[in-house]
Design a protein around this motif. Sequence first.
Motif, PDB file in Angstrom:
ATOM      1  N   ALA A  64      56.657  -6.631-100.025  1.00 48.63           N
ATOM      2  CA  ALA A  64      55.420  -7.412 -99.894  1.00 48.63           C
ATOM      3  C   ALA A  64      54.969  -7.974-101.243  1.00 48.63           C
ATOM      4  CB  ALA A  64      54.325  -6.548 -99.284  1.00 48.63           C
ATOM      5  N   ILE A  65      55.093  -7.153-102.315  1.00 48.57           N
ATOM      6  CA  ILE A  65      54.681  -7.623-103.643  1.00 48.57           C
ATOM      7  C   ILE A  65      55.579  -8.760-104.115  1.00 48.57           C
ATOM      8  CG2 ILE A  65      54.573  -6.945-106.066  1.00 48.57           C
ATOM      9  CD1 ILE A  65      53.568  -4.221-105.171  1.00 48.57           C
ATOM     10  N   THR A  66      56.868  -8.665-103.842  1.00 54.31           N
ATOM     11  CA  THR A  66      57.799  -9.739-104.220  1.00 54.31           C
ATOM     12  C   THR A  66      57.448 -11.037-103.510  1.00 54.31           C
ATOM     13  OG1 THR A  66      59.560  -8.105-104.572  1.00 54.31           O
ATOM     14  CG2 THR A  66      60.218 -10.402-104.275  1.00 54.31           C
ATOM     15  N   ASN A  67      57.148 -10.947-102.212  1.00 51.98           N
ATOM     16  CA  ASN A  67      56.780 -12.151-101.456  1.00 51.98           C
ATOM     17  C   ASN A  67      55.476 -12.757-101.971  1.00 51.98           C
ATOM     18  OD1 ASN A  67      59.030 -11.884 -99.854  1.00 51.98           O
ATOM     19  ND2 ASN A  67      57.968 -10.783 -98.224  1.00 51.98           N
ATOM     20  N   ALA A  68      54.507 -11.888-102.313  1.00 45.79           N
ATOM     21  CA  ALA A  68      53.220 -12.387-102.805  1.00 45.79           C
ATOM     22  C   ALA A  68      53.393 -13.113-104.130  1.00 45.79           C
ATOM     23  CB  ALA A  68      52.241 -11.229-102.951  1.00 45.79           C
ATOM     24  N   THR A  69      54.225 -12.580-105.018  1.00 47.21           N
ATOM     25  CA  THR A  69      54.460 -13.216-106.317  1.00 47.21           C
ATOM     26  C   THR A  69      55.134 -14.572-106.139  1.00 47.21           C
ATOM     27  OG1 THR A  69      54.710 -11.001-107.290  1.00 47.21           O
ATOM     28  CG2 THR A  69      55.472 -12.869-108.583  1.00 47.21           C
ATOM     29  N   ARG A  70      56.080 -14.641-105.228  1.00 49.65           N
ATOM     30  CA  ARG A  70      56.747 -15.923-104.966  1.00 49.65           C
ATOM     31  C   ARG A  70      55.760 -16.937-104.404  1.00 49.65           C
ATOM     32  NH1 ARG A  70      62.249 -13.638-102.011  1.00 49.65           N
ATOM     33  NH2 ARG A  70      63.278 -12.847-103.898  1.00 49.65           N
ATOM     34  N   THR A  71      54.833 -16.469-103.569  1.00 54.16           N
ATOM     35  CA  THR A  71      53.836 -17.379-102.984  1.00 54.16           C
ATOM     36  C   THR A  71      52.969 -18.001-104.066  1.00 54.16           C
ATOM     37  OG1 THR A  71      53.784 -16.079-100.945  1.00 54.16           O
ATOM     38  CG2 THR A  71      51.934 -17.546-101.348  1.00 54.16           C
ATOM     39  N   CYS A 290      46.631 -24.042-119.100  1.00 49.26           N
ATOM     40  CA  CYS A 290      46.050 -23.747-117.778  1.00 49.26           C
ATOM     41  C   CYS A 290      47.019 -22.909-116.973  1.00 49.26           C
ATOM     42  CB  CYS A 290      45.734 -25.042-117.042  1.00 49.26           C
ATOM     43  SG  CYS A 290      44.980 -24.775-115.427  1.00 49.26           S
ATOM     44  N   ARG A 291      46.475 -21.870-116.359  1.00 55.00           N
ATOM     45  CA  ARG A 291      47.276 -20.993-115.504  1.00 55.00           C
ATOM     46  C   ARG A 291      46.625 -20.868-114.136  1.00 55.00           C
ATOM     47  NH1 ARG A 291      47.656 -15.415-117.911  1.00 55.00           N
ATOM     48  NH2 ARG A 291      45.798 -16.029-119.077  1.00 55.00           N
ATOM     49  N   VAL A 292      47.441 -20.745-113.126  1.00 48.82           N
ATOM     50  CA  VAL A 292      46.968 -20.472-111.773  1.00 48.82           C
ATOM     51  C   VAL A 292      47.076 -18.966-111.542  1.00 48.82           C
ATOM     52  CG1 VAL A 292      47.381 -20.830-109.317  1.00 48.82           C
ATOM     53  CG2 VAL A 292      47.658 -22.714-110.920  1.00 48.82           C
ATOM     54  N   VAL A 293      45.977 -18.383-111.078  1.00 47.80           N
ATOM     55  CA  VAL A 293      45.950 -16.937-110.820  1.00 47.80           C
ATOM     56  C   VAL A 293      45.675 -16.729-109.336  1.00 47.80           C
ATOM     57  CG1 VAL A 293      44.870 -14.736-111.366  1.00 47.80           C
ATOM     58  CG2 VAL A 293      45.077 -16.494-113.142  1.00 47.80           C
ATOM     59  N   GLY A 294      46.555 -15.990-108.700  1.00 49.68           N
ATOM     60  CA  GLY A 294      46.358 -15.640-107.291  1.00 49.68           C
ATOM     61  C   GLY A 294      45.970 -14.182-107.158  1.00 49.68           C
ATOM     62  N   VAL A 295      44.996 -13.918-106.301  1.00 48.07           N
ATOM     63  CA  VAL A 295      44.501 -12.550-106.093  1.00 48.07           C
ATOM     64  C   VAL A 295      44.596 -12.230-104.604  1.00 48.07           C
ATOM     65  CG1 VAL A 295      42.567 -10.967-106.367  1.00 48.07           C
ATOM     66  CG2 VAL A 295      42.923 -12.790-108.040  1.00 48.07           C
ATOM     67  N   ILE A 296      45.235 -11.128-104.300  1.00 49.68           N
ATOM     68  CA  ILE A 296      45.404 -10.705-102.904  1.00 49.68           C
ATOM     69  C   ILE A 296      44.961  -9.253-102.793  1.00 49.68           C
ATOM     70  CG2 ILE A 296      47.002 -10.458-100.976  1.00 49.68           C
ATOM     71  CD1 ILE A 296      48.872 -12.392-102.371  1.00 49.68           C
ATOM     72  N   PRO A 297      44.046  -8.938-101.872  1.00 52.78           N
ATOM     73  CA  PRO A 297      43.666  -7.536-101.681  1.00 52.78           C
ATOM     74  C   PRO A 297      44.820  -6.738-101.099  1.00 52.78           C
ATOM     75  CG  PRO A 297      42.639  -8.915-100.006  1.00 52.78           C
ATOM     76  CD  PRO A 297      43.285  -9.841-100.986  1.00 52.78           C
ATOM     77  N   SER A 298      44.861  -5.472-101.460  1.00 53.68           N
ATOM     78  CA  SER A 298      45.968  -4.618-101.004  1.00 53.68           C
ATOM     79  C   SER A 298      46.028  -4.535 -99.490  1.00 53.68           C
ATOM     80  CB  SER A 298      45.807  -3.206-101.593  1.00 53.68           C
ATOM     81  OG  SER A 298      44.580  -2.632-101.162  1.00 53.68           O
ATOM     82  N   SER A 299      44.871  -4.722 -98.837  1.00 52.91           N
ATOM     83  CA  SER A 299      44.861  -4.644 -97.377  1.00 52.91           C
ATOM     84  C   SER A 299      45.721  -5.731 -96.745  1.00 52.91           C
ATOM     85  CB  SER A 299      43.420  -4.775 -96.856  1.00 52.91           C
ATOM     86  OG  SER A 299      42.829  -5.980 -97.303  1.00 52.91           O
ATOM     87  N   GLU A 300      46.025  -6.810 -97.507  1.00 53.81           N
ATOM     88  CA  GLU A 300      46.845  -7.880 -96.961  1.00 53.81           C
ATOM     89  C   GLU A 300      48.305  -7.782 -97.401  1.00 53.81           C
ATOM     90  OE1 GLU A 300      45.529 -11.800 -97.056  1.00 53.81           O
ATOM     91  OE2 GLU A 300      43.521 -11.375 -96.308  1.00 53.81           O
ATOM     92  N   TYR A 301      48.508  -7.594 -98.732  1.00 56.52           N
ATOM     93  CA  TYR A 301      49.910  -7.568 -99.136  1.00 56.52           C
ATOM     94  C   TYR A 301      50.596  -6.277 -98.728  1.00 56.52           C
ATOM     95  CZ  TYR A 301      48.795  -4.707-103.318  1.00 56.52           C
ATOM     96  OH  TYR A 301      48.392  -3.715-104.170  1.00 56.52           O
TER      97      TYR A 301
END
Length: 610
Positions: A64-71, A290-301
């Motif tokens: 799940a963490i690998t998929n989130a990072t790719r997203t 400039c950087r894009v930062v994505g944040v995902i709660p653990s309940s989702e990833y």
Amino acid sequence: MIYNEKRTRDTKEQREVGLIKKAIYNMKFQTRLVLLFLVCALLPFGLSAVLIGNYMIKTDTTRAITNATRTVKRISSDLDVYLHTPEAMISYYIAVLQQDPSSRNLIFLGESVNQVCKTNPGIAGIMVAADGEILIRANIERSSRDSMLQEEWYKTITGANGETVFMGDVNGRKVIRNTEEAEDNLISIGRSFTYVQNGREGHEISRDAVIILDISHSVVKERLDILSISDNGFIFFVDDDNHIIYAPDNPVAYRIDSDTLDRADGSYQLTQIDGEEYLVASSRISLPGCRVVGVIPSSEYESGRRGILQILLMSGTLFVFLAVVLAFGFSHSFIVPLTEMRELMDGVENGDFSVRYESAYNDEIGELGDHFNSMVERMDDLVNRLQAEKQFRLEAELQRVQEQIKPHFLYNTLDTINWLARAGETDEVVKMVEALTNMFRLGLSQGKDYITLRDEITHVSNYLYIQKARYGKKFTYKIDVPEEWVDLMVPKLILQPLVENSIYHGIKLKREPGCILVTGSVEGEYFRLSVWDDGAGMSKEKLARMQEQLDKPAEDIHDLGFGLYYIAKRVQMYYGEGTRMVVESEEGVYTSVSLLIPLEAVQREDTQDV
């Protein structure tokens, strides 16, 4: 001494073990058999489930963490494509200006940027300035005569030496904006450049200039919504110093520390915020700094973890169910009375306090049933007492309202009579005194709480006459109730407070004269008694809040007003739960307060119990 302490400790442990052993053997055989069966069945299953589940969860979390990072990286690439357009526009305007900085070309470029802002709602403004002087602008005008060379945004752009600058904080620019966009809702892209201009006598003059393009947050938000990272995840921008350039309305973005953002650059980092774990992944885009930062709660990833846990839970539930069925197959006589008692408890939960448990045995269940019956009896008694206390409190509050009305109204009326007497209006004074006398006579009503609608109309008619004498041409009034309904029995003093509200909160708040109508009519299954005025009215928000508070308990009302609420409750007490008070209004047009009385609950004078 040490030997004695050890012996004492051993004796204490033996005594505790003996007590536990005694307690187990004092259980009924059926209970011990059930416990032994469940322990032997569930213990191996639970141990296996923990080991297998732990392995599956670790594997799924890594995936799940690998998929989130790719997203996050994919979204970063998509944003690169989107943000390339405004950067390309900046490059185009710089190239055109460097090629031909003539006045004619500046006019052409000015028309061009204005057209761009009109046709592209995402661009909130464009400005080109050289040596602190605005050359081209769209939706932006200078609000100060001071040089902009010393403003921070100008220094930031010129300090980048021709590199594109991405700015999220544009406050401090001394400009007037021709759009409704606030400075806090903008992202700016700027770049410095140099162009050569022909001066006097053919000399060439090199001028330092900057161009800045403002992008609306709303457009960025729409784009990010299209490129959603997850249902509850979000994306924001930071610069190289980890200052937020743009972030959605989410407090989590402002609570991620710089160390976490640095470690997540090009990768991911797990962090805890308010006890919840978040995955923070960061990726750079083509705009410098400039950087894009994505944040995902653990309940989702970790949604896969929930799936695994659900499978384990379902299989465990099934296994437990089978074990329980087998174990309690030997204890039918134990389960049946518990089931019966549970159903009785459901009845009590739904408000039925007449239920009682009956048992032919004096075992533990029988004793529990006796305690249950005693508890229900005490609850029934307590509820009845609370209802009586609530009724008493409501009646006391209603009495307080009535007592407050008398001094307030009497003072104003006597003041009006005094004014009329001083003016020599003796006939009007006599009429006012007669109206006041009739009001108090009907208000007293020989101590009755309920009178005919005829008497209530007479009472409010006298009240309106007195108020009309006081306010003169400020308002007119009309009472229209069919004769066949005047013998309807109603709670005393329900119309006068509504009429008083129409005067003080409706008619007095408008400049022109107003009108008050008191009407009665049959509508379907209801008799409607209404007080209408064409006064100030009220907003939709206030109307919705007022109607909502009419349905709340007395202790929860705040803005509604004490008298209006308790008139509604008093009428409801007399006619039943089907009675409603309905408030209708339109700001600046009218207000109507209606009492809807079910026809089946109507009582007339000739049928009223003595």
